[in-house]
Each structure stands twice: as structure tokens, then as C-alpha cells.
Design an enzyme around this catalytic site. Structure first.
Site, short mmCIF file in Angstrom:
data_model
loop_
_atom_site.label_atom_id
_atom_site.label_comp_id
_atom_site.label_asym_id
_atom_site.label_seq_id
_atom_site.Cartn_x
_atom_site.Cartn_y
_atom_site.Cartn_z
N CYS A 4 0.87 -1.18 0.00
CA CYS A 4 0.00 0.00 0.00
C CYS A 4 0.90 1.23 0.00
CB CYS A 4 -0.93 0.01 1.21
SG CYS A 4 -1.80 1.59 1.39
N CYS A 7 0.59 3.44 3.11
CA CYS A 7 1.20 2.81 4.30
C CYS A 7 2.71 3.00 4.25
CB CYS A 7 0.86 1.33 4.37
SG CYS A 7 -0.79 0.96 5.01
N ASP A 30 0.59 16.51 -2.02
CA ASP A 30 0.28 15.66 -3.17
C ASP A 30 1.39 15.81 -4.22
OD1 ASP A 30 -2.67 14.38 -4.33
OD2 ASP A 30 -1.03 14.71 -5.75
N HIS A 46 -3.91 1.38 8.21
CA HIS A 46 -4.52 1.13 6.90
C HIS A 46 -6.04 0.97 6.99
CE1 HIS A 46 -4.69 -0.05 2.69
NE2 HIS A 46 -5.64 -0.89 3.08
N ASN A 87 -12.29 10.92 -2.36
CA ASN A 87 -12.72 10.09 -3.48
C ASN A 87 -12.87 8.67 -2.97
OD1 ASN A 87 -12.51 12.30 -5.26
ND2 ASN A 87 -10.33 11.91 -5.58
N GLY A 93 -13.50 8.03 -8.17
CA GLY A 93 -12.19 8.42 -8.69
C GLY A 93 -11.03 8.10 -7.76
N HIS A 98 -6.10 3.60 0.22
CA HIS A 98 -5.84 3.89 1.65
C HIS A 98 -6.53 5.23 1.86
CE1 HIS A 98 -2.80 4.04 5.21
NE2 HIS A 98 -3.57 5.12 5.32
N HIS A 100 -7.90 8.74 2.32
CA HIS A 100 -7.20 10.02 2.38
C HIS A 100 -8.16 11.14 2.04
CE1 HIS A 100 -6.80 8.28 -1.68
NE2 HIS A 100 -6.88 9.53 -2.13
P1 AMP Z 1 -7.16 9.66 -5.25
O1 AMP Z 1 -7.20 9.74 -6.74
O2 AMP Z 1 -8.26 10.41 -4.55
O3 AMP Z 1 -7.05 8.23 -4.77
O4 AMP Z 1 -5.86 10.43 -4.81
C1 AMP Z 1 -4.59 9.88 -4.81
C2 AMP Z 1 -3.63 11.03 -4.83
O5 AMP Z 1 -2.36 10.54 -4.45
C3 AMP Z 1 -3.47 11.69 -6.20
O6 AMP Z 1 -3.84 13.05 -6.10
C4 AMP Z 1 -1.98 11.52 -6.49
O7 AMP Z 1 -1.43 12.64 -7.14
C5 AMP Z 1 -1.41 11.32 -5.12
N1 AMP Z 1 -0.16 10.58 -5.07
C6 AMP Z 1 0.15 9.42 -5.74
N2 AMP Z 1 1.40 9.02 -5.42
C7 AMP Z 1 1.89 9.93 -4.53
C8 AMP Z 1 3.12 10.07 -3.82
N3 AMP Z 1 4.12 9.18 -3.93
N4 AMP Z 1 3.26 11.14 -2.99
C9 AMP Z 1 2.29 12.02 -2.85
N5 AMP Z 1 1.09 11.94 -3.48
C10 AMP Z 1 0.90 10.92 -4.31
ZN ZN Z 2 -2.40 1.57 3.52
#
Ligand code: AMP
Ligand code: ZN
Length: 114
Positions: A4, A7, A30, A46, A87, A93, A98, A100
Site C-alpha cells: 500500500c 502505508c 500531493d 490502513h 474520493n 475516482g 488507503h 485520504h
Molecule cells: P485519489 O485519486 O483520490 O485516490 O488520490 C490519490 C492522490 O495521491 C493523487 O492526487 C496523487 O497525485 C497522489 N499521489 C500518488 N502518489 C503519490 C506520492 N508518492 N506522494 C504524494 N502523493 C501521491
Molecule cells: Zn495503507
């Protein structure tokens, strides 16, 4: 939880640009910001999505939400406002499984979100 991404970010195995951290939650920027201020707020434990928030300790749920206005204050976006997004699932989306919360600020947001 193995494999994950969040995680691994929570444990420090994968680096992130941290905005705030406590024993139970992490706030980090992000990697693909959609606004001048765009952070993700996660519990370190998690929980896969909003559908499972009942599995999260209520004290941690409270901590997540009480941290939001503090972050806003510290980043100068309280007065103009900001957006909090979760989301959930395919139609929502969600790309990282995990839970957030996105916190976006520093520009005027559009509605509907599309
Ligand atoms: P969601 O689409 O709501 O699941 O959001 C996932 C978010 O995680 C997206 O906005 C990505 O840009 C962000 N994301 C993916 N990988 C990383 C990372 N390594 N560090 C920070 N943000 C990330
Ligand atoms: Zn996780």
C-alpha cells in the site's frame, strides 16, 4: 498492509513532503498538486476507503478533522476558503486504496467537480 503506497509513506519507507505528523496521522503534499496548496491527510493505520471509516478509531477521525482548520490557519487559507475532498471507489475516482482526504486551497474552485 503490504504494497500500500500510503502505508509506505506513513512508515517513511517511501519519502514524502510532510506538512504535519502525529502518532496517528500524516499530512503530506500531493505529488501532482491540483492547487497552490494541495495536501493529503491520512490515518497511519490502513483503512481502504470511506466505506471502512467505521473501522477507524473515532479519536483519529476527530484528530483528522480538527487538524484541517489548523492547517488552513497555518497556510493562510482560512479566510478565503479551501476544499476538502474524499474520493471513494471507482466512480468516486479513488486511485490509492488507503483512505485520504485532499485539502486544496489557494485558488477559486469550480463546481460541479465533474
Ligand atoms: P485519489 O485519486 O483520490 O485516490 O488520490 C490519490 C492522490 O495521491 C493523487 O492526487 C496523487 O497525485 C497522489 N499521489 C500518488 N502518489 C503519490 C506520492 N508518492 N506522494 C504524494 N502523493 C501521491
Ligand atoms: Zn495503507
Amino acid at each position: 498492509m503490504e504494497n500500500c503506497l500510503f502505508c509506505k509513506i506513513a512508515s517513511g519507507e517511501i519519502p514524502s513532503k510532510k506538512e504535519y505528523e502525529s502518532d496517528n496521522i500524516l499530512v503530506f503534499h500531493d505529488i501532482t498538486p491540483q492547487a497552490p496548496f494541495h495536501v493529503l491527510i491520512i490515518p497511519k493505520v490502513h483503512i481502504s476507503s470511506m466505506n471502512q471509516i467505521g473501522d477507524l478509531n473515532p479519536d483519529i477521525i476527530k484528530e483528522i478533522f480538527l487538524t484541517i482548520p489548523k492547517l488552513a490557519q497555518q497556510n493562510g487559507i482560512s479566510e478565503k476558503g479551501y476544499r476538502l475532498v474524499n474520493n471513494c471507489g471507482d466512480f468516486g475516482g479513488q486511485t490509492v486504496q488507503h483512505i485520504h482526504f485532499h485539502m486544496l486551497g489557494g485558488r477559486h474552485m469550480q463546481w460541479p467537480p465533474g
